[in-house]
Write an enzyme that holds these catalytic residues in place. Sequence first.
Site, PDB file in Angstrom:
ATOM      1  N   GLU A  45       0.768  -1.189   0.071  1.00 46.47           N
ATOM      2  CA  GLU A  45      -0.062  -0.030   0.223  1.00 46.47           C
ATOM      3  C   GLU A  45       0.802   1.193  -0.094  1.00 46.47           C
ATOM      4  OE1 GLU A  45      -1.568   3.277   1.948  1.00 46.47           O
ATOM      5  OE2 GLU A  45      -0.619   1.908   3.094  1.00 46.47           O
ATOM      6  N   ASP A  49       0.672   3.708  -3.379  1.00 47.53           N
ATOM      7  CA  ASP A  49       0.230   5.256  -3.105  1.00 47.53           C
ATOM      8  C   ASP A  49       1.209   6.163  -3.893  1.00 47.53           C
ATOM      9  OD1 ASP A  49      -0.958   7.372  -1.530  1.00 47.53           O
ATOM     10  OD2 ASP A  49       0.917   7.718  -0.880  1.00 47.53           O
ATOM     11  N   ASP A 118      -6.984   1.266   0.725  1.00 44.54           N
ATOM     12  CA  ASP A 118      -5.394   0.802   1.032  1.00 44.54           C
ATOM     13  C   ASP A 118      -5.213  -0.368   0.183  1.00 44.54           C
ATOM     14  OD1 ASP A 118      -5.061   2.708   3.047  1.00 44.54           O
ATOM     15  OD2 ASP A 118      -5.282   1.462   4.590  1.00 44.54           O
ATOM     16  N   GLU A 121      -4.525   0.587  -3.589  1.00 45.54           N
ATOM     17  CA  GLU A 121      -3.178   0.822  -3.655  1.00 45.54           C
ATOM     18  C   GLU A 121      -2.114  -0.215  -3.829  1.00 45.54           C
ATOM     19  OE1 GLU A 121      -3.330   5.469  -1.923  1.00 45.54           O
ATOM     20  OE2 GLU A 121      -2.965   3.957  -0.767  1.00 45.54           O
TER      21      GLU A 121
END
Length: 229
Positions: A45, A49, A118, A121
């Site tokens: 995650e 991101d 989350d 990502e």
Amino acid sequence: MKLSAELAAFSGRLGHSFARPELLLRALTHSSLSSPTRPDNQRLEFLGDRILGLVMAEALLLADKGATEGQLAPRFNALVRRETCADVAREIGLGDVLKLGRSEMMSGGRRKEALLADAMEAVIAAVYRDAGFEAARDLVLRLWGTRIGAVEPDARDAKTALQEWAQARGLTPPHYVEIAREGPDHAPVFTIAARLSTGEEAQATAGAKRQAEQAAAKALLDRIGRDEG
């Protein structure tokens, strides 16, 4: 490792066939189910991101070559924020394949915005680790699709816009009050009031606090706009 039929179907919805299926499994594993032999998706995650941010920044620059940094920033934030990531996750049925512990499952984890965002990502990072940046970029651009071209020129979220409105007039920042919480623990519904120090207030209801706060802020902005107009 061979993917289950459920994960193979999800991989099909992604449009990516994993050479290393264990990366997809890890991307979908929440910390509530992790163990020393089954790592969770938090590290992926973190990476995803950053990949999402780079892809969106490049896409926005290409979409509007005359835009300034100040114009691009709110559009960027609108495309990478939690709500958008969760919306994309819902569209591809990511919640259905999340690997959750029993307590998180019982509390409605498959529908929780933070968990969906989350994991979305993390899936982006899994594709990157599996096939490189080009594959990850293609995935993001395909899944975000028309959102990129349709993002509002002034895409500030409502809470940010309301705070900036208040600050421009020398007021203290707005605050948000939980008026009511209804429904079962696994599917709560929140009613939130957005309030200004001058007394103006608006309320909104949603299945997540953040969504209710945003909706209340937008309702208050709309009311202020009508009064000022």
